[in-house]
Scaffold this motif. Structure first.
Motif, mmCIF file in Angstrom:
data_model
loop_
_atom_site.group_PDB
_atom_site.id
_atom_site.type_symbol
_atom_site.label_atom_id
_atom_site.label_comp_id
_atom_site.label_asym_id
_atom_site.label_seq_id
_atom_site.Cartn_x
_atom_site.Cartn_y
_atom_site.Cartn_z
ATOM 1 N N GLU A 34 0.821 -1.204 0.000
ATOM 2 C CA GLU A 34 0.000 0.000 0.000
ATOM 3 C C GLU A 34 0.859 1.260 0.000
ATOM 4 O O GLU A 34 0.541 2.251 -0.671
ATOM 5 N N GLU A 35 1.949 1.238 0.756
ATOM 6 C CA GLU A 35 2.837 2.398 0.802
ATOM 7 C C GLU A 35 3.408 2.713 -0.577
ATOM 8 O O GLU A 35 3.639 3.875 -0.917
ATOM 9 N N ARG A 36 3.646 1.672 -1.368
ATOM 10 C CA ARG A 36 4.225 1.845 -2.695
ATOM 11 C C ARG A 36 3.170 1.985 -3.789
ATOM 12 O O ARG A 36 3.509 2.174 -4.952
ATOM 13 N N GLY A 37 1.922 1.835 -3.410
ATOM 14 C CA GLY A 37 0.870 1.877 -4.403
ATOM 15 C C GLY A 37 0.905 0.678 -5.334
ATOM 16 O O GLY A 37 0.449 0.749 -6.483
ATOM 17 N N ALA A 38 1.446 -0.450 -4.827
ATOM 18 C CA ALA A 38 1.595 -1.653 -5.654
ATOM 19 C C ALA A 38 0.388 -2.567 -5.500
ATOM 20 O O ALA A 38 -0.230 -2.643 -4.433
ATOM 21 N N LYS A 39 0.064 -3.265 -6.561
ATOM 22 C CA LYS A 39 -0.998 -4.269 -6.531
ATOM 23 C C LYS A 39 -0.444 -5.682 -6.485
ATOM 24 O O LYS A 39 -1.191 -6.631 -6.231
ATOM 25 N N VAL A 40 0.852 -5.807 -6.763
ATOM 26 C CA VAL A 40 1.479 -7.123 -6.844
ATOM 27 C C VAL A 40 2.769 -7.130 -6.035
ATOM 28 O O VAL A 40 3.536 -6.162 -6.068
ATOM 29 N N VAL A 41 2.983 -8.218 -5.307
ATOM 30 C CA VAL A 41 4.270 -8.447 -4.658
ATOM 31 C C VAL A 41 4.662 -9.894 -4.926
ATOM 32 O O VAL A 41 3.838 -10.811 -4.794
ATOM 33 N N VAL A 42 5.896 -10.097 -5.345
ATOM 34 C CA VAL A 42 6.341 -11.445 -5.688
ATOM 35 C C VAL A 42 7.791 -11.633 -5.263
ATOM 36 O O VAL A 42 8.635 -10.769 -5.508
ATOM 37 N N PRO A 43 8.109 -12.714 -4.561
ATOM 38 C CA PRO A 43 9.495 -12.992 -4.190
ATOM 39 C C PRO A 43 10.299 -13.403 -5.435
ATOM 40 O O PRO A 43 9.863 -14.266 -6.196
ATOM 41 N N ARG A 44 11.437 -12.774 -5.619
ATOM 42 C CA ARG A 44 12.313 -13.103 -6.742
ATOM 43 C C ARG A 44 13.705 -13.419 -6.203
ATOM 44 O O ARG A 44 14.282 -12.643 -5.447
#
Length: 480
Positions: A409-419
């Motif tokens: 939410e802080e980044r305004g992201a809709k996706v988070v994925v471990p890489r």
């Protein structure tokens, strides 16, 4: 029928209820539901019905931290724990969020739509639920199939064969000859419970486990509750049960010979004269390498003092129509054989998981901080600890994942994925920290841990708490 939600929690056992509570209280603006495949909540404690079923952890740490266990007995029966789970669901206002008989069949992630598409079998028909994030609290074993190792000649047996995970309702073992195959917590529980009415119960083990007698109600707990206000005594008791298992594990790690000698001396004092310590209580491994079996008030040892129970350490040559023939040449007569041989490990509830149409092979993936999987977006497993209280681990992982959602939410992201950083040379390690047979069997079907960075296997509760409260939870994560 289609529905869109912010978060879907899969499973209404201890892990699922814990995750749902954290979502409700820490992310109050998010919409969520809990999908439970079975007709009732409680997970393990609603599924298992074998005689004497009980916890193998103290309820102070095994229970929900947001709904403290208040009874004196730290080792509780399965029915007591199931009631406790139901009471917690009501008191925390989660009942309306649970959908029973809703089994997730498939989970498909779309990078284009940035959401999961879940196919759910619900009350006789399939429905589609879209979710921005999925929290898998469905446990780590297969609820529909137990671990059934090859037992030579078992098909020849004319009596009843029972797996503890699927105990037949109304099974009458009064006056029967029973053989319990296994040496883990289930077998340690079954022997004293069944020997009360069976003619004789034999625990047949290939290799022994460590069995630790503990008081059902600790004297120091009773004293603290008698002289201190509840809000103080409850905290002190919780700290005690958090500290002692960690201390035990550290002692096992750094002083294995000393601990082994101490356990031998303690065990010998509880055994009847006719039951020798060796080979029945001499495991092939050091204490701490597998889960320690608990015997509340020494009930396991007490039943060995009676003529109704015995322990045999040997290898099965074959099962005959009337019993078991051993490699030593001895025979054990049986009317009922109980295969207490462990659980079949299964993550994600056996669901077929796809990312952009590609089937995910989870055994090829590394686990990020023991909860999210490499290259799988917006999804996390609520896996507890295997060597200490399960719920401790599930709860701290739920908080970690919610902290990750906050970073989104802080980044305004809709996706988070471990890489996995290709420049970081990571070597595989087992995800689970015990070497029990059922864990070894499952190596090819569970994710891997790494040996560095956020891919390392979880070190323990204290380290996880530090990470959640003060650590950087964005390492090796990509936000989009």
């Amino acid at each position: 029928m289609e529905e869109h939600l912010d978060i879907v929690v899969v499973g209404a056992g201890l892990a699922g209820i814990t995750a749902a509570y954290r979502v409700k209280t820490m992310l109050p603006s998010k919409s969520f539901v809990i999908l439970e495949a079975r007709e009732s909540i409680g997970g393990t404690w609603d599924l298992f019905k074998y005689p004497g079923i009980r916890s193998d952890s103290d309820l102070t740490t095994y229970g929900f931290p947001f709904a403290p266990w208040t009874k004196e007995r730290q080792i509780a029966s399965g029915a007591e724990i199931a009631d406790y789970v139901r009471e917690t669901v009501i008191s925390c206002g989660l009942g309306g969020k649970i959908r029973l008989n809703h089994r997730v069949l498939t989970a498909d992630w779309s990078s284009q739509e940035k959401r999961w598409r879940l196919t759910v079998s619900g009350n006789g028909r399939n429905v589609t639920i879209y979710a921005n994030f999925v929290m898998w609290g469905s446990g780590y074993y297969d609820h529909w199939e137990g671990l059934n190792p090859i037992i030579p000649g078992i098909e020849n047996f004319r009596g009843i064969v029972v797996h503890p995970q699927f105990w037949p309702e109304g099974l009458d073992y009064t006056g029967k000859q029973v053989v319990v195959i296994g040496s883990g917590a289930t077998a340690i529980t079954l022997l004293p419970a069944m020997s009360k009415t069976a003619a004789h119960v034999t625990m047949l083990q290939r290799s022994p486990s460590y069995v630790l007698p503990i008081p059902m109600v600790a004297a120091e707990d009773r004293i603290l509750k008698s002289f201190l206000p509840t809000w103080i005594s409850s905290r002190l008791i919780r700290w005690k049960y958090l500290f002692l298992p960690r201390l035990t594990m550290e002692l096992c790690k750094y002083f294995p010979g000393l601990v082994r000698a101490g356990m031998r001396r303690l065990t010998t004092t509880f055994l009847p004269i006719h039951v020798p310590h060796d080979p029945h209580f001499k495991p092939r491994y050091n204490m701490g390498e597998q889960r320690i079996c608990l015997a509340p008030d020494g009930d396991f040892f007490k039943c060995l003092h009676t003529p109704n129970a015995s322990i045999v350490t040997d290898i099965i040559k074959t099962v005959t129509p009337a019993g078991i023939e051993l490699e030593s040449g001895n025979r054990i007569s049986a009317d009922i054989i109980v295969t207490a041989t462990g659980l079949k490990i299964q993550l994600f509830g056996g669901v077929h998981v796809k990312v952009d149409g590609e089937m995910v092979t989870i055994s090829e993936k590394y686990a990020w901080n023991g909860t999210m999987l490499q290259d799988i977006p917006n999804a996390a497993m609520m896996i507890g600890y295997t060597s200490t209280a399960w719920t401790l681990g599930a709860d701290i992982m739920a908080q970690l994942v919610i902290k990750v959602m906050g970073a989104m939410e802080e980044r305004g992201a809709k996706v988070v994925v471990p890489r996995l950083d290709l420049g970081m040379e990571v070597h595989p390690a087992p995800l689970l920290d015990i070497n029990a047979t059922y864990v070894k069997v499952a190596i090819g079907s569970v994710p891997m841990a790494g040996d560095r960075g956020p891919w390392r296997r979880r070190a323990g509760y204290y380290e996880d708490c530090w990470k959640v409260r003060f650590g950087d939870v964005t390492q090796e994560l990509v936000f989009e």
